[in-house]
Design a protein around this motif. Structure first.
Motif, PDB file in Angstrom:
ATOM      1  N   GLU A   5     -53.143  80.765   7.783  1.00 13.23           N
ATOM      2  CA  GLU A   5     -51.989  80.401   7.232  1.00 13.23           C
ATOM      3  C   GLU A   5     -50.620  81.283   7.235  1.00 13.23           C
ATOM      4  O   GLU A   5     -49.539  81.063   7.253  1.00 13.23           O
ATOM      5  N   MET A  10     -46.195  76.246   6.108  1.00 11.82           N
ATOM      6  CA  MET A  10     -46.411  74.948   5.743  1.00 11.82           C
ATOM      7  C   MET A  10     -45.084  74.480   5.814  1.00 11.82           C
ATOM      8  O   MET A  10     -45.330  72.887   5.901  1.00 11.82           O
ATOM      9  N   GLU A  11     -44.013  74.848   6.030  1.00  8.22           N
ATOM     10  CA  GLU A  11     -42.743  74.065   5.821  1.00  8.22           C
ATOM     11  C   GLU A  11     -42.193  73.760   7.248  1.00  8.22           C
ATOM     12  O   GLU A  11     -41.302  72.863   7.315  1.00  8.22           O
ATOM     13  N   THR A  15     -46.705  68.067   5.457  1.00  7.90           N
ATOM     14  CA  THR A  15     -47.992  68.418   4.774  1.00  7.90           C
ATOM     15  C   THR A  15     -49.012  67.452   5.278  1.00  7.90           C
ATOM     16  O   THR A  15     -50.405  67.463   5.424  1.00  7.90           O
ATOM     17  N   GLU A  16     -48.571  66.154   5.292  1.00  7.13           N
ATOM     18  CA  GLU A  16     -49.594  64.956   5.200  1.00  7.13           C
ATOM     19  C   GLU A  16     -50.173  65.144   6.808  1.00  7.13           C
ATOM     20  O   GLU A  16     -51.403  64.574   7.080  1.00  7.13           O
ATOM     21  N   HIS A  18     -51.387  67.972   8.266  1.00  4.21           N
ATOM     22  CA  HIS A  18     -52.117  69.271   8.105  1.00  4.21           C
ATOM     23  C   HIS A  18     -53.697  68.983   8.890  1.00  4.21           C
ATOM     24  O   HIS A  18     -54.132  69.579   9.574  1.00  4.21           O
TER      25      HIS A  18
END
Length: 148
Positions: A5, A10-11, A15-16, A18
């Motif tokens: 992480e 994550m930005e 997110t879809e 990941h």
């Protein structure tokens, strides 16, 4: 090579995707482990342990894997691999893979026992005439003559 992480914000990506990226990373680790295993044994040592047909299979799989990875590399660089010579190379390797598969299948196929087959057919078609029936229970064998 593992994602953490801290390394990935994550930005930076939707997110879809990941889960797809995590599966891709797992696949890369698997490929890396496989390559390490293959590279731990010298090629000549490995080939000495294999039969010629198995050597051909190993060479073809190696060439196909390498060209497939190059295909993926081209795609990541924005180059259409379908318009690159690598496509013809993959098709050529696939052709040889099919030829090796045919050879392996022929090798596995059961061999025909011609003598047993001819006896089976002869006995299946032979019907004795009651008046010409020999006294013994088995039919007399015909002598075969060689034709020169």
């Amino acid at each position: 090579m593992e994602m953490s992480e801290d390394d990935i914000n994550m930005e930076d990506y939707p997110t879809e995707i990941h889960d797809y990226l995590a599966a891709f990373e797992k696949s890369l680790v698997s490929v890396d482990e496989m390559l390490e295993t293959m590279m731990s044994v010298s090629r000549s040592e490995l080939l000495q342990k294999l039969e010629p047909l198995e050597q051909a299979k190993l060479d073809l799989v190696s060439a196909y894997a390498l060209n497939s990875m190059f295909w993926v590399y081209l795609a990541t660089q924005g180059i259409n691999p379908k318009e690159h010579p690598v496509k013809q190379e993959l098709e050529r390797i696939r052709t040889y893979m099919n030829k090796v598969k045919e050879i392996a299948d022929k090798k596995k196929a059961s061999k025909l026992d011609k003598g047993a087959a001819s006896r089976f057919v002869r006995n299946a078609l032979w019907e004795p005439n009651p008046e010409n029936e020999p006294t013994s229970k088995t039919p007399a064998k015909a002598k075969k003559r060689k034709m020169d």
